[in-house]
Design a protein around this motif. Sequence first.
Motif, short mmCIF file in Angstrom:
data_model
loop_
_atom_site.label_atom_id
_atom_site.label_comp_id
_atom_site.label_asym_id
_atom_site.label_seq_id
_atom_site.Cartn_x
_atom_site.Cartn_y
_atom_site.Cartn_z
N GLN A 5 0.71 -1.17 0.08
CA GLN A 5 0.13 -0.05 0.06
C GLN A 5 0.79 1.35 0.01
O GLN A 5 0.33 2.50 -0.23
CB GLN A 5 -0.94 0.03 1.02
N LEU A 6 2.18 1.02 0.06
CA LEU A 6 3.43 2.34 0.36
C LEU A 6 2.91 3.17 -0.87
O LEU A 6 2.56 4.52 -0.69
CB LEU A 6 4.66 1.99 0.37
N ASN A 7 2.96 2.68 -2.19
CA ASN A 7 3.02 3.85 -3.41
C ASN A 7 1.89 4.59 -3.40
O ASN A 7 2.18 5.97 -3.60
CB ASN A 7 3.12 2.95 -4.56
N VAL A 8 0.47 3.95 -3.56
CA VAL A 8 -0.48 4.67 -3.53
C VAL A 8 -0.85 5.83 -2.05
O VAL A 8 -1.11 6.92 -2.64
CB VAL A 8 -1.80 3.98 -3.42
N GLU A 9 -0.54 5.45 -1.03
CA GLU A 9 -0.83 6.31 0.05
C GLU A 9 0.20 7.27 0.08
O GLU A 9 0.00 8.39 0.49
CB GLU A 9 -0.76 5.37 1.15
N LEU A 10 1.56 7.14 -0.21
CA LEU A 10 2.53 7.99 0.04
C LEU A 10 2.33 9.18 -0.89
O LEU A 10 2.83 10.35 -0.47
CB LEU A 10 3.96 7.37 -0.25
N LYS A 11 2.08 8.82 -2.21
CA LYS A 11 2.02 9.89 -3.17
C LYS A 11 0.81 10.99 -2.76
O LYS A 11 1.05 12.21 -2.97
CB LYS A 11 1.77 9.15 -4.61
N HIS A 12 -0.15 10.56 -2.28
CA HIS A 12 -1.24 11.40 -1.61
C HIS A 12 -0.87 12.00 -0.44
O HIS A 12 -1.09 13.20 -0.27
CB HIS A 12 -2.55 10.49 -1.60
N SER A 13 -0.42 11.28 0.71
CA SER A 13 -0.24 11.93 1.86
C SER A 13 0.96 12.81 2.07
O SER A 13 0.92 13.89 2.78
CB SER A 13 -0.01 10.85 2.89
N LEU A 14 1.91 12.53 1.18
CA LEU A 14 3.24 13.33 1.50
C LEU A 14 2.98 14.92 0.83
O LEU A 14 3.34 15.91 1.45
CB LEU A 14 4.43 12.72 0.53
N SER A 27 9.38 9.93 -4.66
CA SER A 27 10.23 8.66 -5.28
C SER A 27 11.28 8.26 -4.09
O SER A 27 11.66 7.19 -4.08
CB SER A 27 10.62 8.87 -6.43
N LYS A 28 12.10 9.42 -3.84
CA LYS A 28 13.30 9.11 -3.00
C LYS A 28 12.62 8.68 -1.65
O LYS A 28 13.37 7.55 -1.21
CB LYS A 28 14.08 10.50 -2.54
N LEU A 29 11.73 8.87 -1.03
CA LEU A 29 11.37 8.56 0.17
C LEU A 29 10.82 7.01 0.04
O LEU A 29 11.02 6.22 1.00
CB LEU A 29 10.25 9.58 0.90
N GLU A 30 9.92 6.95 -0.97
CA GLU A 30 9.56 5.41 -1.19
C GLU A 30 10.79 4.56 -1.35
O GLU A 30 10.57 3.55 -0.68
CB GLU A 30 8.62 5.50 -2.55
#
Length: 253
Positions: free
Chosen positions: A117-126, A210-213
């Motif tokens: 779930q990281l990719n989808v959630e991170l793009k929105h939340s960050l 992308s770096k944090l992911e």
Amino acid sequence: MGANEEKGGTCGTIFLKYLLFTFNFLFWLAGGVVMGVGVWTLVEKSEYISLLPSKTYAASAYVLVLAGAIVMVTGVLGCCATFKEQRRLLRVYFVLLLCIFLLEVLSGVLAYIYYQQLNVELKHSLRETMVKKYEQAEQDHVTRAVDKLQQEFKCCGSNRSGDWADSVWIRSARAEGRAVPDSCCKSPTAGCGARDHPSNVYRVEGGCVSKLESLILDHLKIIGVVGAAIASIQVMGMVFTCCLYRSLHADTL
């Protein structure tokens, strides 16, 4: 002939004792490694945890710390149980090994769920975190994390530097005319964020998200590899424990 069988059984027990002692020593060292990985994750990258959409990543690290501590205690208990040849202690040791194994499986499941779930959630939340919480009251930890992220990975904004145009702080008078935070600058100085030209600020494809992911995924892989390695060692330990238990039981008959 009976004496030979008794001697053989005793020799087999002694061999298993030293084998299990060696295993426990390695297991104790492995516990330190597991705990170290968990602590390193929480301490070294603690500021980035505030930028993540859920607590699953932190939870998997806490599970590793707990498992590592139990592993080290269990290793000492295993050595005592082995040399004292007490079947009751061996039973306790086996149960603790099983509990640790289940903890590591739980950590692995949490890491896998978060990986999915990281990719989808991170793009929105960050992006939401950056534009709404940066330089806001009682959000100092977020500000520090964002500044560290942008400087450490030489990036600017969640997806691109233009994301900062929607920032609550950038739109306020407190920004003093800045287009981006000073941490976006290649050579950070007070007020340097007023000029967002590519020669002055970082422009990275994919932005900071992308770096944090990549950072989080690398850490999850480390957690997964360490957990799998320790779990494999534990399976061998449980097998050795069962063999020694049966050997001691046979010797008493």
